[in-house]
Write an enzyme that holds these catalytic residues in place. Structure first.
Site, PDB file in Angstrom:
ATOM      1  N   ARG A 104      11.508  -0.200  23.191  1.00  0.00           N
ATOM      2  CA  ARG A 104      11.126  -0.982  24.365  1.00  0.00           C
ATOM      3  C   ARG A 104      10.737  -2.381  23.915  1.00  0.00           C
ATOM      4  O   ARG A 104      10.025  -2.553  22.920  1.00  0.00           O
ATOM      5  CB  ARG A 104       9.939  -0.325  25.094  1.00  0.00           C
ATOM      6  N   HIS A 154      21.185  -4.007  24.290  1.00  0.00           N
ATOM      7  CA  HIS A 154      20.673  -2.754  24.849  1.00  0.00           C
ATOM      8  C   HIS A 154      21.766  -1.681  24.859  1.00  0.00           C
ATOM      9  O   HIS A 154      22.077  -1.081  25.898  1.00  0.00           O
ATOM     10  CB  HIS A 154      20.128  -2.977  26.255  1.00  0.00           C
TER      11      HIS A 154
END
Length: 310
Positions: free
Chosen positions: A225, A273
């Site tokens: 994250r 990502h």
């Protein structure tokens, strides 16, 4: 009697998931009506992505569970209207994708591949890379993904230490917990892999103080994250060379703005990502199993601990 399964996600996800969901739910012996437009009071299960339009769960008076399509639940776990059991996504493909990304990028740095790939013609410097036996990796977060990555790295010969909020016991891994354990894990990390959930307690886990604990020339990988890292502190550590390299897949703002320094910093690799993604053919099996369990009166898999936030 048919059960009603509401697919609450973006339209492109419905296109991707419709056929696999129908196939896998039928395969576990459940007769289901699966659609994107079922009235709330008729819904038995909600297959959910936090970027869907469904934000208020109050009308879902007969629903038995929310089955999240993402591994992360920080965008939904604090929803005050959520009165239903919430299951996060765990599936073999999600885990395998993370293992491949983490091991691939550690091996790239460990073996010095970039120097060979980018070498000018005629440059011949046959310096042997270090061995994994002499290299220490710390994995922060020992959930499904973190534990799998830790075991894969240990299988390659790396000396692996794992840290988690609660004490774990994983064969072949030195497992630590507590604040002192975190400091100890970082102090021996030639590589640090961040796979913690995003919670108020984990934000800025890597900050000026904790980065300074790491050995000179350490490398960081963050496929977890974005908020786990204090970006300014990391940039300062990279500028001085105390941190040799950071491979980053997740960020506080995504897509990462084009003018962000990470894009051009010589000690940073940005990936968009892609470290681990749910794939409909596999994650539909997890959803189907939880629907089967709900209909059979069995405990759901991968239920979220609301108090912990994951």
């Amino acid at each position: 009697m048919s059960v009603s399964v509401l697919f609450a996600a973006t339209e492109d996800r419905w296109t991707e998931y419709e056929a696999p969901l129908r196939k896998e739910i039928a395969a576990v012996g459940v007769d289901a009506h699966i659609a994107t437009d079922i009235p709330a009071d008729k819904v038995d299960y909600i297959v959910y992505a936090p970027n869907s339009e469904v934000k208020d769960f109050t009308p879902f008076t007969r629903a038995k569970a929310v089955l999240n399509l993402w591994a992360g639940v920080e965008a939904i776990v604090g929803n005050p209207t959520l009165h239903l059991p919430l299951a996060r996504m765990v599936d073999p493909a999600l885990t395998q994708g993370m293992v491949e990304w983490v091991t691939g990028h550690i091996l790239r740095l460990h073996l010095g591949m970039d120097a060979h790939i980018n070498a000018a013609p005629g440059i011949w410097e046959p310096e042997a890379p270090p061995l994994s036996f002499d290299t220490r990796v710390t994995v922060l977060g020992l959930g499904e993904l973190g534990a799998a990555c830790a075991m894969a790295l240990a299988g390659l010969g790396f000396a692996v230490t794992g840290w988690s909020r609660s004490q774990k016991d994983i064969p072949g891994i030195t497992c630590l917990s507590s604040a002192d354990g975190l400091d100890q894990a970082l102090s021996i990390a030639d590589y640090c892999v961040l796979l913690l959930p995003k919670t108020p307690a984990t934000e800025n886990t890597l900050n000026a103080r904790t980065l300074a604990l790491m050995p000179e020339g350490a490398r960081i990988l963050n496929p977890g994250r974005g908020p786990l890292i204090d970006d300014e502190a990391l940039m300062a550590a990279l500028d001085t060379g105390h941190i040799d390299h950071a491979t980053l897949d997740v960020f506080r703002v995504e897509p990462l703005p084009a003018d962000h320094r990470y894009w051009t910093h010589p000690r940073v690799t940005v990936t968009p990502h892609v470290a681990s993604e749910t794939r409909a053919a596999y994650s539909s099996k997890t959803v189907a199993e939880n629907v089967r369990r709900g209909e059979a009166g069995e405990p759901f898999l991968y239920l979220v601990d609301r108090s912990a936030g994951y």
